[in-house]
Scaffold this motif. Structure first.
Motif, PDB file in Angstrom:
ATOM      1  N   SER A 193       0.819  -1.209   0.000  1.00  0.00           N
ATOM      2  CA  SER A 193       0.000   0.000   0.000  1.00  0.00           C
ATOM      3  C   SER A 193       0.852   1.258   0.000  1.00  0.00           C
ATOM      4  O   SER A 193       0.432   2.299  -0.516  1.00  0.00           O
ATOM      5  N   LEU A 194       2.058   1.166   0.571  1.00  0.00           N
ATOM      6  CA  LEU A 194       2.926   2.340   0.632  1.00  0.00           C
ATOM      7  C   LEU A 194       3.156   2.936  -0.751  1.00  0.00           C
ATOM      8  O   LEU A 194       3.010   4.151  -0.949  1.00  0.00           O
ATOM      9  N   LEU A 195       3.525   2.092  -1.706  1.00  0.00           N
ATOM     10  CA  LEU A 195       3.799   2.602  -3.047  1.00  0.00           C
ATOM     11  C   LEU A 195       2.523   3.119  -3.696  1.00  0.00           C
ATOM     12  O   LEU A 195       2.515   4.202  -4.302  1.00  0.00           O
ATOM     13  N   GLY A 196       1.427   2.368  -3.568  1.00  0.00           N
ATOM     14  CA  GLY A 196       0.174   2.794  -4.178  1.00  0.00           C
ATOM     15  C   GLY A 196      -0.313   4.128  -3.656  1.00  0.00           C
ATOM     16  O   GLY A 196      -0.714   5.007  -4.435  1.00  0.00           O
ATOM     17  N   PHE A 197      -0.283   4.307  -2.347  1.00  0.00           N
ATOM     18  CA  PHE A 197      -0.725   5.577  -1.776  1.00  0.00           C
ATOM     19  C   PHE A 197       0.248   6.699  -2.111  1.00  0.00           C
ATOM     20  O   PHE A 197      -0.143   7.864  -2.232  1.00  0.00           O
ATOM     21  N   SER A 198       1.530   6.377  -2.264  1.00  0.00           N
ATOM     22  CA  SER A 198       2.507   7.401  -2.647  1.00  0.00           C
ATOM     23  C   SER A 198       2.221   7.926  -4.044  1.00  0.00           C
ATOM     24  O   SER A 198       2.297   9.132  -4.293  1.00  0.00           O
TER      25      SER A 198
END
Length: 384
Positions: free
Chosen positions: A147-152
């Motif tokens: 999720s970190l990359l997606g939300f970034s």
């Protein structure tokens, strides 16, 4: 392998997926990996440097932040180059994409999270890569890291100096390289080297391409400029993840054509995918409505988002009560949110769905903030 010219591709009646070059023969991108990142992660693993590197990179969190002291020289050299955005990146489009992500965040986070998650578990190589790598042993942590990359990508400051999309992409690229090195040592891995250029694009199409198609299906008003900006931020992200520029679709027509080419042959059922799906939906169900109805609602929502074929591969239970309600209520909720219909026409169940979507986003935003992407040093413990 020799690459086809644009004229040759057009003569063959093929679709040109990327400029300035045509797409190589199918075997080209399915047997290419990341020649820059792969030897770096392999060296880190073979020398036992991963734990110390993860410690040093823990507080490397901003796009404009200098790399920490103490990194091995070869890693520093790689990261210095890998953190540079491509010269074709358009700042104005990236800024517009940030505003688009903000205005359509509820839809996009739901589609990229629940929808994209269900699609990914129906991709055998991806399901196996997740299940048998270290992250598969703790799916809650694995989902948070993903999720970190997606939300970034969807954040307002994604590629601004104070953002972190570059950081997350570079770390993810190193993780991919480490997984390539490690999974080949697992007795459970049955394919050749994992996470090829094709594999990354298969996953890429479960995110922006899938999301844009669903937004169009839901008749969400989207200007041409917003559409192009949304594609552009994902094009830049593909580059930052190590995808060669000639493989990155340059238009939505090209993206749709490429998706139609690579997704069908790469999808299907696996035991691992079914187990991962159950874990993912279970996590989501914990955050939604009362326990007596939460899992059925989540099952029905997932089936609505990805359709019967993928849902059957993932063995998502059919919910005769919820499925028709969602199929009717969600389009009306979208139309209300877009100012196309008045409030009295929105059924009560729509607000249950609205809250479920919000709780999902809150769950993964919260968990993503509690963790950071780290390079794995082992496979899944019982799968080593």
């Amino acid at each position: 392998m020799a690459e086809l010219s644009r004229r040759d591709m057009l003569k063959a009646g093929a679709v040109i997926f990327a400029a300035p070059m045509g797409v190589p023969e199918k075997t080209g991108w399915s047997t290419q990996w990341d020649p820059e990142a792969d030897p770096v992660s392999a060296e880190l693993l073979d020398t036992g440097a991963v734990p110390e590197v993860n410690r040093l990179l823990w507080d490397w969190t901003r796009n404009d932040q200098p790399l920490p002291d103490g990194l091995p020289g070869y890693l520093r050299d790689f990261m210095t180059k890998a953190r540079q955005v491509p010269d074709w990146a358009d700042t104005a489009k990236l800024e517009r994409a940030a505003q688009f992500n903000k205005s359509r965040g509820l839809y996009l986070n739901l589609l990229n999270g629940v929808g994209g998650g269900m699609l990914s578990t129906a991709i055998p190589k991806e399901a196996w890569s997740v299940y048998y790598s270290k992250g598969g042993a703790d799916m809650e942590d694995r989902v948070a890291k993903t999720s970190l990359l997606g939300f970034s990508v969807g954040s307002l400051n994604a590629y601004r100096p104070d953002g972190d999309c570059i950081v997350q992409a570079v770390k993810t690229r190193l993780v991919h390289a480490a997984v390539r090195h490690l999974l080949q040592q697992s007795p459970h891995w049955k394919w050749s080297v994992p996470i090829t250029q094709e594999d990354i694009l298969v996953t890429w199409h479960t995110l922006p391409t899938y999301a844009m198609r669903k937004l169009r299906d839901w008749q969400v008003p989207i200007s041409a400029a917003d559409s192009q900006a949304y594609l552009h931020v994902w094009q830049v992200t593909a580059h930052m993840l190590g995808v060669r520029d000639e493989y990155i679709p340059q238009t939505w027509a090209a993206a749709n054509a490429q998706s139609d080419q690579v997704l069908p042959p790469n999808m299907g059922p696996t035991r691992e995918g079914v187990e991962l799906t159950d874990i993912l939906l279970g996590q989501l169900a914990e955050q939604t409505s009362p326990a007596s109805v939460s899992r059925p609602l989540v099952n029905a929502l997932a089936r609505y988002l990805v359709g019967d074929q993928v849902s059957d591969w993932d063995q998502i239970k059919r919910e005769p009560l919820w499925e028709p309600l969602i199929a009717t209520a969600w389009p009306l909720l979208v139309r209300f949110r877009e100012g196309l219909i008045p409030l009295p026409l929105v059924p009560e169940i729509a607000w249950t769905l609205d809250e479920a979507a919000r709780q999902y986003i809150l769950l993964f935003l919260t968990k993503a903030r509690e963790t950071k992407i780290e390079i794995p040093a082992t496979n899944r413990p019982e799968a080593s």
